[in-house]
Scaffold this motif. Sequence first.
Motif, PDB file in Angstrom:
ATOM      1  N   MET A   1      -9.941   4.443  15.190  1.00 52.14           N
ATOM      2  CA  MET A   1      -9.756   3.098  14.664  1.00 52.14           C
ATOM      3  C   MET A   1      -9.422   2.149  15.806  1.00 52.14           C
ATOM      4  SD  MET A   1      -6.761   1.865  12.082  1.00 52.14           S
ATOM      5  CE  MET A   1      -6.485   0.152  11.827  1.00 52.14           C
ATOM      6  N   GLN A   2     -10.049   0.994  15.818  1.00 53.21           N
ATOM      7  CA  GLN A   2      -9.705  -0.029  16.800  1.00 53.21           C
ATOM      8  C   GLN A   2      -9.399  -1.307  16.047  1.00 53.21           C
ATOM      9  OE1 GLN A   2     -12.413  -0.481  20.025  1.00 53.21           O
ATOM     10  NE2 GLN A   2     -11.173  -2.001  21.023  1.00 53.21           N
ATOM     11  N   TYR A   3      -8.242  -1.863  16.261  1.00 54.99           N
ATOM     12  CA  TYR A   3      -7.768  -3.023  15.516  1.00 54.99           C
ATOM     13  C   TYR A   3      -7.141  -4.003  16.484  1.00 54.99           C
ATOM     14  CZ  TYR A   3      -5.518  -5.517  11.657  1.00 54.99           C
ATOM     15  OH  TYR A   3      -5.117  -6.472  10.748  1.00 54.99           O
ATOM     16  N   GLN A   4      -7.602  -5.232  16.473  1.00 50.93           N
ATOM     17  CA  GLN A   4      -7.056  -6.280  17.341  1.00 50.93           C
ATOM     18  C   GLN A   4      -7.051  -5.881  18.820  1.00 50.93           C
ATOM     19  OE1 GLN A   4      -6.131  -9.350  16.295  1.00 50.93           O
ATOM     20  NE2 GLN A   4      -6.499  -8.926  14.152  1.00 50.93           N
ATOM     21  N   GLY A   5      -8.038  -5.099  19.240  1.00 52.19           N
ATOM     22  CA  GLY A   5      -8.124  -4.732  20.638  1.00 52.19           C
ATOM     23  C   GLY A   5      -7.292  -3.537  21.041  1.00 52.19           C
ATOM     24  N   VAL A   6      -6.574  -2.917  20.119  1.00 52.31           N
ATOM     25  CA  VAL A   6      -5.750  -1.745  20.414  1.00 52.31           C
ATOM     26  C   VAL A   6      -6.575  -0.502  20.133  1.00 52.31           C
ATOM     27  CG1 VAL A   6      -3.669  -0.480  19.791  1.00 52.31           C
ATOM     28  CG2 VAL A   6      -3.644  -2.964  19.792  1.00 52.31           C
ATOM     29  N   SER A   7      -6.634   0.419  21.086  1.00 48.50           N
ATOM     30  CA  SER A   7      -7.418   1.629  20.867  1.00 48.50           C
ATOM     31  C   SER A   7      -6.621   2.910  21.071  1.00 48.50           C
ATOM     32  CB  SER A   7      -8.644   1.635  21.785  1.00 48.50           C
ATOM     33  OG  SER A   7      -8.241   1.561  23.132  1.00 48.50           O
ATOM     34  N   ALA A   8      -5.406   2.808  21.639  1.00 51.20           N
ATOM     35  CA  ALA A   8      -4.585   3.997  21.869  1.00 51.20           C
ATOM     36  C   ALA A   8      -3.107   3.616  21.871  1.00 51.20           C
ATOM     37  CB  ALA A   8      -4.947   4.654  23.192  1.00 51.20           C
ATOM     38  N   CYS A   9      -2.266   4.572  21.544  1.00 51.79           N
ATOM     39  CA  CYS A   9      -0.823   4.366  21.543  1.00 51.79           C
ATOM     40  C   CYS A   9      -0.314   4.272  22.986  1.00 51.79           C
ATOM     41  CB  CYS A   9      -0.142   5.534  20.830  1.00 51.79           C
ATOM     42  SG  CYS A   9       1.667   5.463  20.871  1.00 51.79           S
ATOM     43  N   PRO A  10       0.448   3.225  23.336  1.00 52.85           N
ATOM     44  CA  PRO A  10       0.969   3.109  24.689  1.00 52.85           C
ATOM     45  C   PRO A  10       2.091   4.111  24.982  1.00 52.85           C
ATOM     46  CG  PRO A  10       1.768   1.309  23.343  1.00 52.85           C
ATOM     47  CD  PRO A  10       0.788   2.075  22.500  1.00 52.85           C
ATOM     48  N   LYS A  11       2.665   4.712  23.951  1.00 54.76           N
ATOM     49  CA  LYS A  11       3.760   5.660  24.145  1.00 54.76           C
ATOM     50  C   LYS A  11       3.255   7.078  24.398  1.00 54.76           C
ATOM     51  CE  LYS A  11       8.041   7.229  22.056  1.00 54.76           C
ATOM     52  NZ  LYS A  11       8.916   7.183  20.886  1.00 54.76           N
ATOM     53  N   CYS A  12       2.295   7.554  23.551  1.00 53.24           N
ATOM     54  CA  CYS A  12       1.860   8.950  23.681  1.00 53.24           C
ATOM     55  C   CYS A  12       0.374   9.108  23.997  1.00 53.24           C
ATOM     56  CB  CYS A  12       2.200   9.738  22.409  1.00 53.24           C
ATOM     57  SG  CYS A  12       1.168   9.335  20.979  1.00 53.24           S
ATOM     58  N   GLY A  13      -0.401   8.019  23.928  1.00 51.16           N
ATOM     59  CA  GLY A  13      -1.816   8.078  24.256  1.00 51.16           C
ATOM     60  C   GLY A  13      -2.732   8.462  23.105  1.00 51.16           C
ATOM     61  N   GLU A  14      -2.188   8.765  21.941  1.00 50.61           N
ATOM     62  CA  GLU A  14      -2.994   9.145  20.779  1.00 50.61           C
ATOM     63  C   GLU A  14      -3.966   8.018  20.425  1.00 50.61           C
ATOM     64  OE1 GLU A  14      -4.726  10.998  17.766  1.00 50.61           O
ATOM     65  OE2 GLU A  14      -3.128  12.020  18.874  1.00 50.61           O
ATOM     66  N   THR A  15      -5.187   8.371  20.033  1.00 50.26           N
ATOM     67  CA  THR A  15      -6.185   7.362  19.691  1.00 50.26           C
ATOM     68  C   THR A  15      -6.385   7.205  18.187  1.00 50.26           C
ATOM     69  OG1 THR A  15      -7.962   8.982  19.916  1.00 50.26           O
ATOM     70  CG2 THR A  15      -7.431   7.643  21.860  1.00 50.26           C
ATOM     71  N   GLU A  16      -5.774   8.063  17.381  1.00 52.66           N
ATOM     72  CA  GLU A  16      -5.880   7.907  15.934  1.00 52.66           C
ATOM     73  C   GLU A  16      -4.716   7.044  15.455  1.00 52.66           C
ATOM     74  OE1 GLU A  16      -6.130  10.454  11.822  1.00 52.66           O
ATOM     75  OE2 GLU A  16      -6.646  11.439  13.694  1.00 52.66           O
ATOM     76  N   LEU A  17      -5.027   5.797  15.116  1.00 56.83           N
ATOM     77  CA  LEU A  17      -4.028   4.833  14.709  1.00 56.83           C
ATOM     78  C   LEU A  17      -4.164   4.553  13.219  1.00 56.83           C
ATOM     79  CD1 LEU A  17      -4.429   2.335  17.683  1.00 56.83           C
ATOM     80  CD2 LEU A  17      -2.904   4.312  17.518  1.00 56.83           C
ATOM     81  N   GLY A  18      -3.109   4.047  12.618  1.00 55.44           N
ATOM     82  CA  GLY A  18      -3.129   3.711  11.203  1.00 55.44           C
ATOM     83  C   GLY A  18      -2.611   2.308  10.987  1.00 55.44           C
ATOM     84  N   LEU A  19      -2.809   1.819   9.774  1.00 54.33           N
ATOM     85  CA  LEU A  19      -2.359   0.485   9.407  1.00 54.33           C
ATOM     86  C   LEU A  19      -1.372   0.619   8.257  1.00 54.33           C
ATOM     87  CD1 LEU A  19      -2.846  -2.552   9.978  1.00 54.33           C
ATOM     88  CD2 LEU A  19      -4.601  -2.484   8.222  1.00 54.33           C
ATOM     89  N   GLY A  20      -0.196   0.023   8.398  1.00 45.44           N
ATOM     90  CA  GLY A  20       0.816   0.052   7.356  1.00 45.44           C
ATOM     91  C   GLY A  20       1.313  -1.354   7.096  1.00 45.44           C
ATOM     92  N   LYS A  21       2.088  -1.530   6.014  1.00 47.47           N
ATOM     93  CA  LYS A  21       2.591  -2.870   5.728  1.00 47.47           C
ATOM     94  C   LYS A  21       3.943  -2.824   5.038  1.00 47.47           C
ATOM     95  CE  LYS A  21       0.651  -3.768   1.157  1.00 47.47           C
ATOM     96  NZ  LYS A  21      -0.070  -4.737   0.347  1.00 47.47           N
ATOM     97  N   HIS A  22       4.714  -3.865   5.268  1.00 51.17           N
ATOM     98  CA  HIS A  22       5.898  -4.160   4.486  1.00 51.17           C
ATOM     99  C   HIS A  22       5.439  -5.100   3.380  1.00 51.17           C
ATOM    100  CE1 HIS A  22       9.045  -3.253   7.724  1.00 51.17           C
ATOM    101  NE2 HIS A  22       9.371  -2.537   6.664  1.00 51.17           N
ATOM    102  N   SER A  23       5.948  -4.929   2.198  1.00 52.55           N
ATOM    103  CA  SER A  23       5.617  -5.858   1.123  1.00 52.55           C
ATOM    104  C   SER A  23       6.774  -5.914   0.138  1.00 52.55           C
ATOM    105  CB  SER A  23       4.326  -5.431   0.424  1.00 52.55           C
ATOM    106  OG  SER A  23       4.478  -4.147  -0.146  1.00 52.55           O
ATOM    107  N   GLY A  24       6.598  -6.640  -0.936  1.00 57.58           N
ATOM    108  CA  GLY A  24       7.674  -6.772  -1.912  1.00 57.58           C
ATOM    109  C   GLY A  24       8.839  -7.531  -1.332  1.00 57.58           C
ATOM    110  N   TYR A  25      10.029  -6.944  -1.385  1.00 56.56           N
ATOM    111  CA  TYR A  25      11.225  -7.614  -0.873  1.00 56.56           C
ATOM    112  C   TYR A  25      11.276  -7.652   0.650  1.00 56.56           C
ATOM    113  CZ  TYR A  25      13.005  -7.451  -5.617  1.00 56.56           C
ATOM    114  OH  TYR A  25      13.155  -7.619  -6.955  1.00 56.56           O
ATOM    115  N   ALA A  26      10.374  -6.949   1.313  1.00 56.54           N
ATOM    116  CA  ALA A  26      10.392  -6.893   2.773  1.00 56.54           C
ATOM    117  C   ALA A  26       9.430  -7.892   3.406  1.00 56.54           C
ATOM    118  CB  ALA A  26      10.045  -5.483   3.236  1.00 56.54           C
TER     119      ALA A  26
END
Length: 67
Positions: A1-26
């Motif tokens: 997955m590539q989103y907004q120009g990000v293709s890998a985790c800067p901490k561990c280098g993993e390339t499988e990224l996910g999308l999550g969200k805060h919603s409701g009261y958050a």
Amino acid sequence: MQYQGVSACPKCGETELGLGKHSGYAVMQPVNKMSFGSDVEYIICTHCGYIIEGYVKKPEKFKGTIY
């Protein structure tokens, strides 16, 4: 997955990224403005859980909040 120009985790280098969200009261709410605010979405590393980037889905709701 590539989103907004990000293709890998800067901490561990993993390339499988996910999308999550805060919603409701958050939701993110503008300061000094009546609004229901906006959900916050995050790009997350699916290996180590590092939150790479965060965005509000409706940035237009925050116009005029800094004078």
